[in-house]
Design a protein around this motif. Structure first.
Motif, PDB file in Angstrom:
ATOM      1  N   VAL A  98       0.856  -1.183   0.000  1.00  0.00           N
ATOM      2  CA  VAL A  98       0.000   0.000   0.000  1.00  0.00           C
ATOM      3  C   VAL A  98       0.894   1.234   0.000  1.00  0.00           C
ATOM      4  CG1 VAL A  98      -0.280   0.147   2.516  1.00  0.00           C
ATOM      5  CG2 VAL A  98      -2.033   1.091   1.017  1.00  0.00           C
ATOM      6  N   GLY A  99       0.542   2.195  -0.842  1.00  0.00           N
ATOM      7  CA  GLY A  99       1.280   3.457  -0.909  1.00  0.00           C
ATOM      8  C   GLY A  99       0.616   4.482   0.000  1.00  0.00           C
ATOM      9  N   ASP A 100       0.450   5.666  -0.528  1.00  0.00           N
ATOM     10  CA  ASP A 100      -0.153   6.751   0.259  1.00  0.00           C
ATOM     11  C   ASP A 100      -1.599   6.431   0.615  1.00  0.00           C
ATOM     12  OD1 ASP A 100       2.185   8.167   0.017  1.00  0.00           O
ATOM     13  OD2 ASP A 100       1.486   9.357  -1.675  1.00  0.00           O
ATOM     14  N   ARG A 101      -1.969   6.816   1.832  1.00  0.00           N
ATOM     15  CA  ARG A 101      -3.341   6.708   2.311  1.00  0.00           C
ATOM     16  C   ARG A 101      -3.757   8.087   2.789  1.00  0.00           C
ATOM     17  NH1 ARG A 101      -0.332   2.314   5.331  1.00  0.00           N
ATOM     18  NH2 ARG A 101       1.158   3.593   4.247  1.00  0.00           N
ATOM     19  N   THR A 102      -4.878   8.585   2.288  1.00  0.00           N
ATOM     20  CA  THR A 102      -5.353   9.924   2.626  1.00  0.00           C
ATOM     21  C   THR A 102      -6.776   9.819   3.141  1.00  0.00           C
ATOM     22  OG1 THR A 102      -3.994  10.833   0.850  1.00  0.00           O
ATOM     23  CG2 THR A 102      -5.721  12.257   1.729  1.00  0.00           C
ATOM     24  N   ALA A 103      -7.041  10.512   4.273  1.00  0.00           N
ATOM     25  CA  ALA A 103      -8.370  10.429   4.887  1.00  0.00           C
ATOM     26  C   ALA A 103      -8.801  11.790   5.417  1.00  0.00           C
ATOM     27  CB  ALA A 103      -8.354   9.402   6.012  1.00  0.00           C
ATOM     28  N   PRO A 104      -9.468  12.604   4.591  1.00  0.00           N
ATOM     29  CA  PRO A 104      -9.994  13.876   5.098  1.00  0.00           C
ATOM     30  C   PRO A 104     -11.203  13.626   6.002  1.00  0.00           C
ATOM     31  CG  PRO A 104     -10.549  13.606   2.786  1.00  0.00           C
ATOM     32  CD  PRO A 104      -9.689  12.446   3.158  1.00  0.00           C
ATOM     33  N   VAL A 105     -11.276  14.366   7.091  1.00  0.00           N
ATOM     34  CA  VAL A 105     -12.378  14.207   8.035  1.00  0.00           C
ATOM     35  C   VAL A 105     -13.549  15.087   7.622  1.00  0.00           C
ATOM     36  CG1 VAL A 105     -11.631  15.997   9.660  1.00  0.00           C
ATOM     37  CG2 VAL A 105     -12.922  14.036  10.499  1.00  0.00           C
ATOM     38  N   TRP A 106     -14.748  14.635   7.931  1.00  0.00           N
ATOM     39  CA  TRP A 106     -15.964  15.361   7.578  1.00  0.00           C
ATOM     40  C   TRP A 106     -16.930  15.204   8.731  1.00  0.00           C
ATOM     41  CZ3 TRP A 106     -20.654  13.256   4.767  1.00  0.00           C
ATOM     42  CH2 TRP A 106     -21.510  14.290   4.375  1.00  0.00           C
ATOM     43  N   ARG A 107     -17.274  16.287   9.381  1.00  0.00           N
ATOM     44  CA  ARG A 107     -18.146  16.213  10.553  1.00  0.00           C
ATOM     45  C   ARG A 107     -19.558  16.687  10.270  1.00  0.00           C
ATOM     46  NH1 ARG A 107     -16.108  16.170  15.980  1.00  0.00           N
ATOM     47  NH2 ARG A 107     -18.031  17.291  16.309  1.00  0.00           N
ATOM     48  N   LYS A 108     -19.808  17.225   9.108  1.00  0.00           N
ATOM     49  CA  LYS A 108     -21.136  17.759   8.783  1.00  0.00           C
ATOM     50  C   LYS A 108     -22.197  16.674   8.958  1.00  0.00           C
ATOM     51  CE  LYS A 108     -23.659  20.233   5.250  1.00  0.00           C
ATOM     52  NZ  LYS A 108     -23.651  20.764   3.911  1.00  0.00           N
ATOM     53  N   GLY A 109     -23.254  17.035   9.665  1.00  0.00           N
ATOM     54  CA  GLY A 109     -24.347  16.100   9.868  1.00  0.00           C
ATOM     55  C   GLY A 109     -24.193  15.190  11.062  1.00  0.00           C
ATOM     56  N   CYS A 110     -23.090  15.290  11.795  1.00  0.00           N
ATOM     57  CA  CYS A 110     -22.894  14.451  12.970  1.00  0.00           C
ATOM     58  C   CYS A 110     -23.766  14.970  14.110  1.00  0.00           C
ATOM     59  CB  CYS A 110     -21.429  14.445  13.404  1.00  0.00           C
ATOM     60  SG  CYS A 110     -20.343  13.691  12.192  1.00  0.00           S
ATOM     61  N   SER A 111     -24.489  14.076  14.752  1.00  0.00           N
ATOM     62  CA  SER A 111     -25.372  14.483  15.845  1.00  0.00           C
ATOM     63  C   SER A 111     -24.628  14.623  17.160  1.00  0.00           C
ATOM     64  CB  SER A 111     -26.516  13.479  15.994  1.00  0.00           C
ATOM     65  OG  SER A 111     -25.983  12.189  16.227  1.00  0.00           O
ATOM     66  N   ASP A 112     -23.540  13.918  17.323  1.00  0.00           N
ATOM     67  CA  ASP A 112     -22.752  13.932  18.554  1.00  0.00           C
ATOM     68  C   ASP A 112     -21.453  14.691  18.286  1.00  0.00           C
ATOM     69  OD1 ASP A 112     -21.112  13.369  20.721  1.00  0.00           O
ATOM     70  OD2 ASP A 112     -21.541  11.231  20.733  1.00  0.00           O
ATOM     71  N   ALA A 113     -21.079  15.588  19.211  1.00  0.00           N
ATOM     72  CA  ALA A 113     -19.858  16.392  19.037  1.00  0.00           C
ATOM     73  C   ALA A 113     -18.612  15.521  18.962  1.00  0.00           C
ATOM     74  CB  ALA A 113     -19.728  17.405  20.168  1.00  0.00           C
ATOM     75  N   ASN A 114     -18.655  14.328  19.532  1.00  0.00           N
ATOM     76  CA  ASN A 114     -17.499  13.429  19.507  1.00  0.00           C
ATOM     77  C   ASN A 114     -17.518  12.470  18.316  1.00  0.00           C
ATOM     78  OD1 ASN A 114     -16.371  14.445  21.903  1.00  0.00           O
ATOM     79  ND2 ASN A 114     -17.810  13.240  23.105  1.00  0.00           N
ATOM     80  N   GLU A 115     -18.615  12.455  17.589  1.00  0.00           N
ATOM     81  CA  GLU A 115     -18.736  11.561  16.442  1.00  0.00           C
ATOM     82  C   GLU A 115     -17.891  12.088  15.283  1.00  0.00           C
ATOM     83  OE1 GLU A 115     -22.230   9.632  13.634  1.00  0.00           O
ATOM     84  OE2 GLU A 115     -22.678  11.370  14.859  1.00  0.00           O
ATOM     85  N   ILE A 116     -17.221  11.173  14.611  1.00  0.00           N
ATOM     86  CA  ILE A 116     -16.417  11.543  13.444  1.00  0.00           C
ATOM     87  C   ILE A 116     -16.850  10.680  12.270  1.00  0.00           C
ATOM     88  CG2 ILE A 116     -14.103  11.603  12.428  1.00  0.00           C
ATOM     89  CD1 ILE A 116     -13.016  11.993  15.263  1.00  0.00           C
ATOM     90  N   ILE A 117     -17.184  11.328  11.193  1.00  0.00           N
ATOM     91  CA  ILE A 117     -17.431  10.632   9.938  1.00  0.00           C
ATOM     92  C   ILE A 117     -16.333  11.086   8.983  1.00  0.00           C
ATOM     93  CG2 ILE A 117     -19.003  10.290   7.993  1.00  0.00           C
ATOM     94  CD1 ILE A 117     -20.043   9.090  10.601  1.00  0.00           C
ATOM     95  N   TRP A 118     -15.654  10.125   8.394  1.00  0.00           N
ATOM     96  CA  TRP A 118     -14.567  10.430   7.469  1.00  0.00           C
ATOM     97  C   TRP A 118     -15.148  10.616   6.077  1.00  0.00           C
ATOM     98  CZ3 TRP A 118      -9.862  11.374   9.436  1.00  0.00           C
ATOM     99  CH2 TRP A 118      -9.660  11.002  10.761  1.00  0.00           C
TER     100      TRP A 118
END
Length: 128
Positions: A98-118
């Motif tokens: 595996v080469g480069d791995r990129t994961a931008p985070v996206w929090r829009k629409g999360c109901s919980d402040a601690n929830e993370i949707i990538w």
């Protein structure tokens, strides 16, 4: 049933990627270059049917569990990858890393402040 779009070392429980692309890469030897007249002298050591593959995948909208499991499953030094190959016109299995791995985070629409949707996870797999 096996996931025939994306198999790493016979693990058929990984999520199917949202997008996939395959790059065919010719590999040139150390003698490749231009001579004093400017003419290209090519020493192609891998090309045509022997071209090396770089398979790019993107998964969208992953939660913490899904992205962590995926990253852990592809984190080895090498792996077997089965995928649909455009040159072969069918499925091909390659030994790759595996080469480069990129994961931008996206929090829009999360109901919980601690929830993370990538937003996505992109990874490329490079043939040995």
């Amino acid at each position: 049933m096996k996931n025939i779009f994306f198999i790493i070392d016979d693990d058929d429980t990984l999520p199917i990627p949202d997008t996939m692309s395959v790059a065919l890469q010719d590999i040139d030897g150390s003698e490749t270059g231009r001579n004093q007249e400017g003419t290209m002298q090519r020493d192609r050591v891998a090309g045509g049917s022997g071209a090396k593959r770089k398979v790019n995948y993107t998964w969208k909208g992953l939660d913490n569990y899904q992205i962590s499991r995926l990253l852990q499953s592809i984190g080895g030094v090498s792996m077997q990858l089965k995928y649909p190959d455009p040159y072969e016109g069918g499925y091909k299995t390659i030994k790759c890393y595996v080469g480069d791995r990129t994961a931008p985070v996206w929090r829009k629409g999360c109901s919980d402040a601690n929830e993370i949707i990538w937003e996505s996870l992109s990874a490329n797999f490079v043939e040995f």
